[in-house]
Each structure stands twice: as structure tokens, then as C-alpha cells.
Design a protein around this motif. Structure first.
Motif, short mmCIF file in Angstrom:
data_model
loop_
_atom_site.label_atom_id
_atom_site.label_comp_id
_atom_site.label_asym_id
_atom_site.label_seq_id
_atom_site.Cartn_x
_atom_site.Cartn_y
_atom_site.Cartn_z
N UNK A 265 0.83 -1.20 0.00
CA UNK A 265 0.00 0.00 0.00
C UNK A 265 0.87 1.26 0.00
N UNK A 266 0.58 2.16 -0.93
CA UNK A 266 1.29 3.43 -0.98
C UNK A 266 0.83 4.32 0.17
N UNK A 267 1.71 5.17 0.70
CA UNK A 267 1.31 6.06 1.80
C UNK A 267 0.13 6.94 1.46
N UNK A 268 0.07 7.44 0.21
CA UNK A 268 -1.03 8.34 -0.15
C UNK A 268 -2.38 7.62 -0.14
N UNK A 269 -2.37 6.28 -0.29
CA UNK A 269 -3.62 5.53 -0.19
C UNK A 269 -4.06 5.38 1.26
N UNK A 270 -3.11 5.44 2.18
CA UNK A 270 -3.41 5.18 3.59
C UNK A 270 -3.78 6.43 4.38
N UNK A 271 -3.31 7.59 3.92
CA UNK A 271 -3.47 8.80 4.74
C UNK A 271 -4.92 9.13 5.04
N UNK A 272 -5.81 9.02 4.03
CA UNK A 272 -7.21 9.36 4.28
C UNK A 272 -7.87 8.37 5.24
N UNK A 273 -7.39 7.14 5.25
CA UNK A 273 -7.92 6.14 6.19
C UNK A 273 -7.43 6.45 7.61
N UNK A 274 -6.14 6.76 7.73
CA UNK A 274 -5.56 7.05 9.05
C UNK A 274 -6.27 8.24 9.69
N UNK A 275 -6.63 9.23 8.87
CA UNK A 275 -7.28 10.43 9.40
C UNK A 275 -8.67 10.14 9.98
N UNK A 276 -9.25 9.01 9.61
CA UNK A 276 -10.60 8.68 10.06
C UNK A 276 -10.61 7.80 11.32
N UNK A 277 -9.44 7.46 11.86
CA UNK A 277 -9.37 6.48 12.96
C UNK A 277 -8.53 7.00 14.12
N UNK A 278 -8.79 6.43 15.30
CA UNK A 278 -8.11 6.86 16.52
C UNK A 278 -6.77 6.15 16.71
N UNK A 279 -6.72 4.86 16.35
CA UNK A 279 -5.50 4.08 16.52
C UNK A 279 -5.16 3.40 15.20
N UNK A 280 -3.88 3.05 15.06
CA UNK A 280 -3.40 2.47 13.80
C UNK A 280 -2.55 1.24 14.07
N UNK A 281 -2.87 0.15 13.36
CA UNK A 281 -2.06 -1.07 13.40
C UNK A 281 -1.65 -1.38 11.96
N UNK A 282 -0.35 -1.39 11.69
CA UNK A 282 0.16 -1.66 10.35
C UNK A 282 0.79 -3.05 10.34
N UNK A 283 0.27 -3.92 9.47
CA UNK A 283 0.72 -5.31 9.42
C UNK A 283 1.29 -5.60 8.04
N UNK A 284 2.51 -6.07 7.98
CA UNK A 284 3.11 -6.38 6.70
C UNK A 284 4.49 -6.97 6.84
N UNK A 285 5.06 -7.35 5.70
CA UNK A 285 6.39 -7.96 5.65
C UNK A 285 7.22 -7.16 4.66
N UNK A 286 8.26 -6.51 5.14
CA UNK A 286 9.08 -5.67 4.26
C UNK A 286 9.86 -6.50 3.26
N UNK A 287 9.88 -7.82 3.42
CA UNK A 287 10.54 -8.69 2.45
C UNK A 287 9.59 -9.19 1.37
N UNK A 288 8.36 -8.68 1.37
CA UNK A 288 7.41 -9.07 0.34
C UNK A 288 7.16 -7.92 -0.62
N UNK A 289 6.18 -8.08 -1.51
CA UNK A 289 6.00 -7.17 -2.64
C UNK A 289 5.82 -5.72 -2.23
N UNK A 290 6.51 -4.82 -2.91
CA UNK A 290 6.28 -3.38 -2.71
C UNK A 290 5.16 -2.90 -3.63
N UNK A 291 4.65 -1.70 -3.42
CA UNK A 291 3.71 -1.12 -4.39
C UNK A 291 4.43 -0.96 -5.74
N UNK A 292 3.77 -1.29 -6.83
CA UNK A 292 4.42 -1.26 -8.12
C UNK A 292 3.49 -0.77 -9.21
#
Length: 439
Positions: free
Chosen positions: A89-116
Motif C-alpha cells: 500500500x502506498x502512503x497516499x492511499x493510507x493517509x485518508x484512512x488514518x485520518x478517520x481512525x483513533x489508533x493504527x495497526x500496520x501489518x506487513x512484511x518488508x521482504x514481500x511485494x512493494x507497491x508497483x
């Protein structure tokens, strides 16, 4: 009765006077439920009845685009936002979601696919053999690593693979042997290599390999129809050819048709995917068509598509770790066909590709500086091993991979492909385990 009462509590009073166009919350929902057609657009329904909807359905799962389009532009709509597969997920896709919530949990593996932008670029290409300029972008996971220095943790236990050979390669090359992997009672590697004879790679497609992959699929179905199967390829062109071939075979083969129907409309559906969209999938058995091979002139071009790129190894890591029970590599390549002139400067993805083909052939990681197998670690272990051998048993030592190994395992005399008994001695490694579950 309790369920009805609980539901009634969520039906918040709203405006129910005047025209139905002015209804809100529960009156609006009840009004829409009675209609047969001309329902209110989803965006307006959510906007005018959000509190009742969130009470009835407190957990929502949406794509970033849908959330940005449909959710009210209001802060603190939800208590917690969980972003899964955050490496894609690109940061610009996440920002509007983050702004709508009180807490944030980010789950992922930096050794897997990047946004492309792979598919956008591929759509504009006429020749699959041409070099594709892939632009891999920073993900919200990578940005969070830079911004959030606390409250982060890593999952060290590997659960998917039912045999250590399925995760051993990635654990060594991509995770520095940090994953806790549990030994199986099966002796031999569950990563199988099948060579395609007389391959022909052209225009991004290898038709002899397509035919061979379908043959391997039918053999696997005949061997064990209870196991789910995913066919994975290295590029979109081969995926399209395999999808067409699979559809034809299902129509002509009643056995394969019954098998495909048994998994249809489930998470384990028989499917063909490529390494750009396979992340998040898992099956009992994964058949990998590596696609690339000699052309009509017998030469193997050293262009392996997205694998040649900087993050090619991340794509391979995803591809190699989708299976729970077995990986079958159908390939037109030998490891020696992949040329790496300068090992120090070679692309990590190309090196991983070559090494994985070798691993599939031999079941061993050739350059791994691993703890030596077959060595007892204490006089007590030696006495146990010697006693078992005197009784006529065949004993293997240090069974497993990486940091978690069984001290010894006794082979089944009726079936030498499996172990009958695992034995763990109370020694230094046992005492140093950080939890009772590890022990």
C-alpha cells in the motif's frame, strides 16, 4: 431474543418526518429495506446512516479506494484501523484512512511485494520480451519503519509450511534464519523439480512448459485429490496461456472437472496467478511454472522480467512461500543457464532465482554456513543414540533447519521416507529457549 434486543439497541433514532429523502439512521435503513428498486446510492446511505450501520456492523473491511469514496470525511469514525499487506500500500492511499481512525495497526512484511506500477507498464508493452521499466514505490510499511521507532514487533514463528523444506530457502536467504520452523516427520524435501524437455520460450510464453504444467497438475490431482492447488507463473503472458489451457482441460477431463468443482467458490479454488498478484494466497500444493528458457536458437536470454529489478528477490520470496505441503517447480532452466558474471554485483533476485532452482534439484542450500548436521552435542545424547543403534534403529541427528532442531529422530523401518519418533534431550538449547512453547 438476546440477538434481537442487541440489534434493536443499534437502531439509532433518526429523522423520520417529512419526505423519505430526509430520513436518517434507522428510519432510513428500514425504508431502504422495504424497497425493491431505486435504492439510495451506497455513499449517501453510509453518510446518512453511518452510526446505525457501524453499530450493526462494528468491523468493516474495505479497499483504500472504496473507503476514501464511501466513508464520511470525519475524524475518529473508527477506534482502530488495521492495514493488512501494508508492504503493497502506498502512503497516499493510507493517509485518508488514518485520518478517520483513533489508533493504527500496520501489518506487513518488508521482504514481500512493494507497491508497483508493473501492470500499468505492461499494458503499454507489445512485446513481452522487451525490458519493462518497473517503478517500485515506497510503502506505508516502509514509511512507518522510519517514523514509528517504538511499538513494533516481528512475528518469528512460521506456521504455514508443514515441512521445513518449504520455508528453509526463504528463511536462509531473506530472513537470516530468524524464523522458528518446526521439523516434519517426512525425511525428503517437499520442493520438487521437474525439467521440461524441448522447451521453447518466445514472446514471454513457453508453450511446452504450459503443456507440462497441466500434466503435472493432473498427476498431483490423481495422487491426492484432497489437496488444494495453485499454479503460479513468472509473468502475465504465461498466466494467460495456462488459464486457457486449464479451462480446456477442465472441459475435457471429468476427473479434473470434479476436482475443480470441489474447491470452486472457496479460498482454495484452483487458479492460475503470477508473481505480481500471488501475495496473500496459499494452497496445499503450489505448482510453479518458471517460464523462461532457451529460444528457437537454443540461447537463454538473461532477461527474467521483474526478477531482474532491484526488488525482484521480494517477488520470489512471496512466490516460494505460498505452499503448505508441497512445491513443484516445472522449469525449462538448469541453474547453470542463469549467468552471473560478477557475484558481488549481481542482482539479488537473479541470484535467488538460480539458487532456488539448485535447491529444488538437490534439496540443499549449497552456500549455507549452517550448523553441521549429524553431530551429537553431549555425552548424554551420544549414549541415547548408541543405545538406539544397538537396538537396530536408524537414527538421524539435528533434524530440522535454522535455530530449531530436534536432537535426533528415528526412521520408520517400514517406510524410510518418514520418521517414527522425535527425541529432544534436555540440554543447553532446551534451557535457553525463551518460552515453554518453544521447548
Amino acid at each position: 431474543h438476546l440477538l434481537v434486543e442487541k440489534t434493536d439497541e443499534c437502531l439509532l433514532p433518526g429523522n423520520d418526518s417529512g419526505s423519505p429523502k430526509s430520513f436518517t439512521e434507522a428510519p432510513l435503513l428500514l425504508h431502504e429495506m422495504k424497497k425493491q428498486r431505486r435504492h439510495l446510492p451506497t455513499r449517501l446511505l453510509i453518510e446518512q446512516a453511518f452510526h446505525t450501520l457501524s453499530g450493526l456492523k462494528p468491523c468493516w473491511m474495505m479497499s483504500p479506494a472504496s473507503a476514501a469514496q464511501l466513508l464520511p470525511k470525519t475524524p475518529d469514525l473508527f477506534d482502530v484501523l488495521i492495514i493488512d499487506e501494508a508492504s503493497q500500500m502506498k502512503p497516499e492511499q493510507a493517509f485518508s484512512l488514518i485520518a478517520r481512525c483513533k489508533q493504527l495497526v500496520i501489518v506487513g512484511d518488508r521482504n514481500q511485494l512493494p507497491p508497483t506500477n508493473f501492470f500499468q507498464k505492461r499494458d503499454s508493452m507489445d512485446n513481452e520480451d522487451e525490458e519493462v521499466e518497473i517503478e517500485d514505490n515506497e510503502s506505508v510499511l516502509e514509511l512507518a519503519d522510519k517514523v514509528i521507532t517504538k511499538n513494533s514487533c516481528s512475528l518469528g514463528w512460521h506456521y504455514r509450511s508443514r515441512h521445513q523444506s518449504l520455508i528453509n530457502f526463504s528463511n536462509y536467504y531473506f530472513y537470516d534464519n530468524r524464523l522458528t520452523v518446526f521439523a516434519s516427520n517426512k525425511v525428503d524435501s517437499e520442493v520438487k523439480y521437474i525439467k521440461v524437455e524441448e522447451p521453447r520460450y518466445s514472446g514471454g510464453v513457453n508453450l511446452p512448459e504450459v503443456e507440462h504444467t497441466i500434466k503435472v497438475l493432473k498427476q498431483q490431482v490423481a495422487e491426492d485429490p484432497s489437496k488444494s492447488i495453485l499454479i503460479a507463473t513468472m509473468n502475465q503472458a504465461q498466466t494467460s496461456e495456462l488459464t486457457l489451457a486449464l479451462d480446456r482441460e477442465i472441459q475435457n477431463d471429468p476427473v479434473l472437472e470434479r476436482y475443480a468443482s470441489s474447491f470452486k467458490s472457496t479460498l482454495d479454488e484452483l487458479d492460475v496467478k503470477n508473481l505480481e498478484n500471488v501475495q496473500g494466497d496459499e494452497r496445499d500444493v503450489v505448482i510453479v511454472s518458471t517460464v523462461y528458457g532457451p529460444g528457437s536458437d537454443g540461447r537463454v536470454m538473461q532477461n527474467f522480467g521483474p526478477i531482474n529489478k532491484e526488488s525482484g528477490w521480494r517477488r520470489l520470496n512471496v512466490l516460494f512461500t505460498r505452499a503448505k505441503h508441497r512445491v513443484i517447480v516445472v522449469s525449462s532452466l538448469n541453474p547453470s543457464d542463469i549467468t552471473i558474471a560478477n557475484t558481488e554485483n549481481a542482482k539479488r533476485g537473479v541470484k535467488a532465482f538460480r539458487n532456488y532452482l539448485e535447491y529444488a534439484q538437490t534439496g540443499k542450500i549449497s552456500d549455507a554456513l549452517r550448523r553441521e548436521s549429524g553431530v551429537v552435542e553431549s555425552p548424554f545424547e551420544e549414549s541415547v543414540r548408541a543405545a538406539l543403534v544397538r537396538l537396530g534403529h536408524q537414527v538421524d541427528l539435528q533434524v530440522g533447519v535454522a535455530s530449531y532442531r530436534l536432537d535426533m529422530a528415528v526412521l520408520d523401518p517400514r517406510d524410510p521416507s518418514r520418521y517414527l519418533l522425535a527425541i529432544e534431550c534436555d540440554g543447553a538449547s532446551y534451557h535457553s529457549s525463551y518460552s515453554a512453547r518453544s521447548r
